[in-house]
Design a protein around this motif. Structure first.
Motif, PDB file in Angstrom:
ATOM      1  N   ALA A 132       0.827  -1.204   0.000  1.00 57.42           N
ATOM      2  CA  ALA A 132       0.000   0.000   0.000  1.00 57.42           C
ATOM      3  C   ALA A 132       0.864   1.258   0.000  1.00 57.42           C
ATOM      4  O   ALA A 132       0.590   2.216  -0.732  1.00 57.42           O
ATOM      5  CB  ALA A 132      -0.927  -0.001   1.214  1.00 57.42           C
ATOM      6  N   LEU A 133       1.915   1.266   0.809  1.00 58.24           N
ATOM      7  CA  LEU A 133       2.800   2.430   0.871  1.00 58.24           C
ATOM      8  C   LEU A 133       3.542   2.619  -0.443  1.00 58.24           C
ATOM      9  O   LEU A 133       3.705   3.754  -0.921  1.00 58.24           O
ATOM     10  CB  LEU A 133       3.787   2.269   2.028  1.00 58.24           C
ATOM     11  CG  LEU A 133       4.780   3.399   2.249  1.00 58.24           C
ATOM     12  CD1 LEU A 133       4.076   4.737   2.446  1.00 58.24           C
ATOM     13  CD2 LEU A 133       5.679   3.091   3.455  1.00 58.24           C
ATOM     14  N   ALA A 134       3.983   1.524  -1.053  1.00 64.54           N
ATOM     15  CA  ALA A 134       4.663   1.613  -2.348  1.00 64.54           C
ATOM     16  C   ALA A 134       3.728   2.186  -3.408  1.00 64.54           C
ATOM     17  O   ALA A 134       4.130   3.019  -4.234  1.00 64.54           O
ATOM     18  CB  ALA A 134       5.172   0.239  -2.769  1.00 64.54           C
ATOM     19  N   PHE A 135       2.480   1.738  -3.396  1.00 59.53           N
ATOM     20  CA  PHE A 135       1.488   2.253  -4.339  1.00 59.53           C
ATOM     21  C   PHE A 135       1.261   3.747  -4.123  1.00 59.53           C
ATOM     22  O   PHE A 135       1.225   4.546  -5.073  1.00 59.53           O
ATOM     23  CB  PHE A 135       0.185   1.481  -4.153  1.00 59.53           C
ATOM     24  CG  PHE A 135      -0.954   1.968  -5.014  1.00 59.53           C
ATOM     25  CD1 PHE A 135      -1.057   1.589  -6.334  1.00 59.53           C
ATOM     26  CD2 PHE A 135      -1.924   2.797  -4.481  1.00 59.53           C
ATOM     27  CE1 PHE A 135      -2.115   2.030  -7.126  1.00 59.53           C
ATOM     28  CE2 PHE A 135      -2.983   3.249  -5.266  1.00 59.53           C
ATOM     29  CZ  PHE A 135      -3.078   2.865  -6.591  1.00 59.53           C
ATOM     30  N   HIS A 136       1.127   4.152  -2.870  1.00 63.46           N
ATOM     31  CA  HIS A 136       0.878   5.561  -2.530  1.00 63.46           C
ATOM     32  C   HIS A 136       2.062   6.437  -2.932  1.00 63.46           C
ATOM     33  O   HIS A 136       1.888   7.490  -3.564  1.00 63.46           O
ATOM     34  CB  HIS A 136       0.611   5.661  -1.032  1.00 63.46           C
ATOM     35  CG  HIS A 136       0.250   7.040  -0.570  1.00 63.46           C
ATOM     36  ND1 HIS A 136      -0.832   7.730  -1.044  1.00 63.46           N
ATOM     37  CD2 HIS A 136       0.855   7.865   0.333  1.00 63.46           C
ATOM     38  CE1 HIS A 136      -0.906   8.913  -0.449  1.00 63.46           C
ATOM     39  NE2 HIS A 136       0.104   9.011   0.382  1.00 63.46           N
ATOM     40  N   LEU A 137       3.265   6.006  -2.579  1.00 65.60           N
ATOM     41  CA  LEU A 137       4.451   6.795  -2.930  1.00 65.60           C
ATOM     42  C   LEU A 137       4.658   6.833  -4.443  1.00 65.60           C
ATOM     43  O   LEU A 137       5.072   7.869  -4.988  1.00 65.60           O
ATOM     44  CB  LEU A 137       5.700   6.209  -2.255  1.00 65.60           C
ATOM     45  CG  LEU A 137       5.780   6.356  -0.736  1.00 65.60           C
ATOM     46  CD1 LEU A 137       7.032   5.664  -0.201  1.00 65.60           C
ATOM     47  CD2 LEU A 137       5.781   7.828  -0.329  1.00 65.60           C
ATOM     48  N   GLY A 138       4.384   5.728  -5.119  1.00 59.80           N
ATOM     49  CA  GLY A 138       4.511   5.705  -6.573  1.00 59.80           C
ATOM     50  C   GLY A 138       3.617   6.731  -7.238  1.00 59.80           C
ATOM     51  O   GLY A 138       4.020   7.424  -8.178  1.00 59.80           O
ATOM     52  N   ASN A 139       2.392   6.843  -6.743  1.00 61.86           N
ATOM     53  CA  ASN A 139       1.469   7.841  -7.295  1.00 61.86           C
ATOM     54  C   ASN A 139       1.902   9.262  -6.958  1.00 61.86           C
ATOM     55  O   ASN A 139       1.812  10.167  -7.794  1.00 61.86           O
ATOM     56  CB  ASN A 139       0.054   7.590  -6.768  1.00 61.86           C
ATOM     57  CG  ASN A 139      -0.624   6.436  -7.474  1.00 61.86           C
ATOM     58  OD1 ASN A 139      -0.334   6.143  -8.624  1.00 61.86           O
ATOM     59  ND2 ASN A 139      -1.522   5.760  -6.788  1.00 61.86           N
ATOM     60  N   LYS A 140       2.354   9.476  -5.733  1.00 61.58           N
ATOM     61  CA  LYS A 140       2.744  10.816  -5.300  1.00 61.58           C
ATOM     62  C   LYS A 140       3.972  11.328  -6.056  1.00 61.58           C
ATOM     63  O   LYS A 140       4.052  12.506  -6.421  1.00 61.58           O
ATOM     64  CB  LYS A 140       3.046  10.813  -3.804  1.00 61.58           C
ATOM     65  CG  LYS A 140       1.827  10.726  -2.911  1.00 61.58           C
ATOM     66  CD  LYS A 140       1.047  12.019  -2.895  1.00 61.58           C
ATOM     67  CE  LYS A 140      -0.073  11.986  -1.868  1.00 61.58           C
ATOM     68  NZ  LYS A 140      -0.832  13.269  -1.841  1.00 61.58           N
ATOM     69  N   LEU A 141       4.947  10.461  -6.275  1.00 60.34           N
ATOM     70  CA  LEU A 141       6.233  10.892  -6.824  1.00 60.34           C
ATOM     71  C   LEU A 141       6.308  10.788  -8.348  1.00 60.34           C
ATOM     72  O   LEU A 141       7.288  11.234  -8.942  1.00 60.34           O
ATOM     73  CB  LEU A 141       7.363  10.058  -6.211  1.00 60.34           C
ATOM     74  CG  LEU A 141       7.520  10.166  -4.691  1.00 60.34           C
ATOM     75  CD1 LEU A 141       8.637   9.256  -4.202  1.00 60.34           C
ATOM     76  CD2 LEU A 141       7.790  11.609  -4.273  1.00 60.34           C
ATOM     77  N   SER A 142       5.316  10.237  -8.976  1.00 59.57           N
ATOM     78  CA  SER A 142       5.361  10.055 -10.427  1.00 59.57           C
ATOM     79  C   SER A 142       5.130  11.373 -11.155  1.00 59.57           C
ATOM     80  O   SER A 142       4.578  12.330 -10.606  1.00 59.57           O
ATOM     81  CB  SER A 142       4.307   9.041 -10.866  1.00 59.57           C
ATOM     82  OG  SER A 142       3.004   9.521 -10.578  1.00 59.57           O
ATOM     83  N   ASN A 143       5.595  11.401 -12.387  1.00 54.96           N
ATOM     84  CA  ASN A 143       5.276  12.514 -13.286  1.00 54.96           C
ATOM     85  C   ASN A 143       5.116  11.945 -14.692  1.00 54.96           C
ATOM     86  O   ASN A 143       5.019  10.730 -14.866  1.00 54.96           O
ATOM     87  CB  ASN A 143       6.344  13.617 -13.217  1.00 54.96           C
ATOM     88  CG  ASN A 143       7.729  13.114 -13.586  1.00 54.96           C
ATOM     89  OD1 ASN A 143       7.891  12.106 -14.276  1.00 54.96           O
ATOM     90  ND2 ASN A 143       8.752  13.824 -13.122  1.00 54.96           N
ATOM     91  N   SER A 144       5.096  12.796 -15.675  1.00 50.46           N
ATOM     92  CA  SER A 144       4.809  12.330 -17.037  1.00 50.46           C
ATOM     93  C   SER A 144       5.882  11.407 -17.593  1.00 50.46           C
ATOM     94  O   SER A 144       5.616  10.622 -18.505  1.00 50.46           O
ATOM     95  CB  SER A 144       4.616  13.533 -17.968  1.00 50.46           C
ATOM     96  OG  SER A 144       5.790  14.332 -17.994  1.00 50.46           O
ATOM     97  N   THR A 145       7.083  11.484 -17.077  1.00 49.15           N
ATOM     98  CA  THR A 145       8.171  10.648 -17.594  1.00 49.15           C
ATOM     99  C   THR A 145       8.672   9.619 -16.584  1.00 49.15           C
ATOM    100  O   THR A 145       9.419   8.713 -16.952  1.00 49.15           O
ATOM    101  CB  THR A 145       9.356  11.527 -18.028  1.00 49.15           C
ATOM    102  OG1 THR A 145       9.769  12.355 -16.940  1.00 49.15           O
ATOM    103  CG2 THR A 145       8.969  12.411 -19.206  1.00 49.15           C
ATOM    104  N   LEU A 146       8.280   9.754 -15.328  1.00 48.50           N
ATOM    105  CA  LEU A 146       8.628   8.782 -14.294  1.00 48.50           C
ATOM    106  C   LEU A 146       7.315   8.138 -13.850  1.00 48.50           C
ATOM    107  O   LEU A 146       6.580   8.693 -13.039  1.00 48.50           O
ATOM    108  CB  LEU A 146       9.320   9.479 -13.121  1.00 48.50           C
ATOM    109  CG  LEU A 146      10.009   8.601 -12.079  1.00 48.50           C
ATOM    110  CD1 LEU A 146      11.096   7.739 -12.721  1.00 48.50           C
ATOM    111  CD2 LEU A 146      10.596   9.457 -10.966  1.00 48.50           C
ATOM    112  N   LEU A 147       7.031   6.958 -14.399  1.00 48.61           N
ATOM    113  CA  LEU A 147       5.704   6.376 -14.282  1.00 48.61           C
ATOM    114  C   LEU A 147       5.450   5.780 -12.899  1.00 48.61           C
ATOM    115  O   LEU A 147       6.352   5.240 -12.267  1.00 48.61           O
ATOM    116  CB  LEU A 147       5.516   5.302 -15.344  1.00 48.61           C
ATOM    117  CG  LEU A 147       5.695   5.753 -16.802  1.00 48.61           C
ATOM    118  CD1 LEU A 147       5.447   4.596 -17.751  1.00 48.61           C
ATOM    119  CD2 LEU A 147       4.771   6.926 -17.120  1.00 48.61           C
TER     120      LEU A 147
END
Length: 363
Positions: A132-147
């Motif tokens: 869950a934390l990995a999913f949350h951080l992945g969404n928070k830190l992503s941008n158009s080129t870092l998926l």
């Protein structure tokens, strides 16, 4: 492998969809062939409302190519199935903290239906706190080129590979819950407290830095700084049970170390004194409390259980269980016989009890 949960329309690429990590359910009764690449052997079957993946026995093990329109890519489905047994051996059989967080989210979803989908996809759809934390951080830190899917896999792998990080995650979230009166639940901390998120992202970057993956570690540091306004060099070492309260404007230099059970408020700087390299940043002992806006410069030690008052500028070492206040900072009680603290300040979060000994100034 069986998955259930969110509805994923045909034509959606699971490998780049944040909805995947929350699970998926079929929108058709008939079997569907996965065409993530030509002659892909994987079939998508629905039996009694549950998705099952079946290989016809030939072709590739995983599907990483871009899917053809109208079909579902099974790349992460297969990857998750492959890693399932590994994760089950690493995670505790019964994680009471995780169970409590899930209970909190179910309660909040019932009380506030607007948040139901968000709570499901971020917390309830996952089998562990780490996922869950990995999913949350992945969404928070992503941008158009870092998926987000790339970050999710990276962060989840780091969590699964490092038992100490998993221990720190739990110690940190408990510290937030216990020391911050504004933290109403564990799930509230994970979802909404950027100090917690920034600290966990730093733990990932620190491991990558130690593995020699410097560029990736620095990229994560940069994204954390942009998203959370917290700038911690990936080489900095941080213990467990650390509480970054509010966290905005916190800066931690490359050679700084932060001990266990430390509480740090917003706009705190643990910095160097010039452009020269080497060991040049502060060393913060266990149980230290650093007030808002404090600046600590140079390779100096702040002793165990010490307290640094808000707005102080500290340039020399502070003995254990003493209080330093002012600009430049001075010890409460004087240098020769400083007043000694009887409790651990990072846990009491007491910022002002020293004032009667420090000044008779009255507004």
């Amino acid at each position: 492998m069986a998955t259930s949960g969110l509805i994923l329309q045909l034509g959606c690429d699971v490998s780049t969809s944040s909805a995947f990590s929350a699970g998926l359910s079929a929108s058709k009764q008939r079997p569907l062939r996965c065409f993530s690449h030509k002659n892909c052997p994987h079939l998508i079957l629905k039996r009694r409302g549950i998705i099952k993946i079946r290989s016809t026995g030939f072709g590739r093990e995983s599907c990483w190519e871009k899917p053809h329109k109208g079909y579902i890519s099974m790349s992460l489905v297969l990857k998750e199935d492959k890693e399932k047994n590994k994760e089950e051996n690493l995670l505790p059989e019964r994680d009471e903290l995780w169970l409590e967080m899930r209970s909190e989210c179910r309660r909040d979803a019932e009380a506030e239906p607007t948040l139901a989908s968000y709570l499901y996809s971020t917390i309830l759809a996952h089998r562990s706190l780490e996922n869950a934390l990995a999913f949350h951080l992945g969404n928070k830190l992503s941008n158009s080129t870092l998926l987000s899917s790339q970050l999710y896999n990276l962060i989840a792998d780091v969590f699964m590979e490092d038992a100490y990080i998993r221990e720190c995650i739990r110690a940190d979230i408990k510290a937030f819950r216990e020391r911050d009166a504004a933290c109403v639940s564990y799930s509230h901390c994970l979802l909404n407290f950027k100090g917690f998120s920034a600290c966990q992202a730093h733990r990932v970057a620190h491991r990558l830095w130690n593995q020699g993956r410097v560029s990736l570690a620095l990229a994560i540091q940069s994204r954390v700084s942009e998203v959370f306004a917290v700038d911690i060099h990936p080489a900095a070492r941080i213990g467990k049970g650390v509480f970054f309260d509010h966290a905005t404007g916190v800066v931690v230099g490359e050679t700084a170390t932060i001990g266990d059970n430390v509480s740090i408020l917003h706009h705190v700087t643990l910095g160097g004194t010039g452009k020269y390299g080497g060991d040049r940043h502060p060393k913060i002992g266990d149980g230290v409390l650093i007030g808002a806006g404090a600046t600590i410069l140079g390779n100096i030690r702040i002793g165990e259980g010490a307290k640094i008052g808000a707005g102080s500028v500290v340039l020399i070492e502070v003995p254990s269980y003493t209080t330093a206040v002012g600009n430049p900072a001075r010890l409460v009680g004087g240098k020769r016989s400083p007043s000694m603290l009887k409790e651990i300040p990072s846990k009491t979060m007491d910022h002002t009890s020293f004032i009667s000994e420090w000044s008779d100034y009255v507004i």
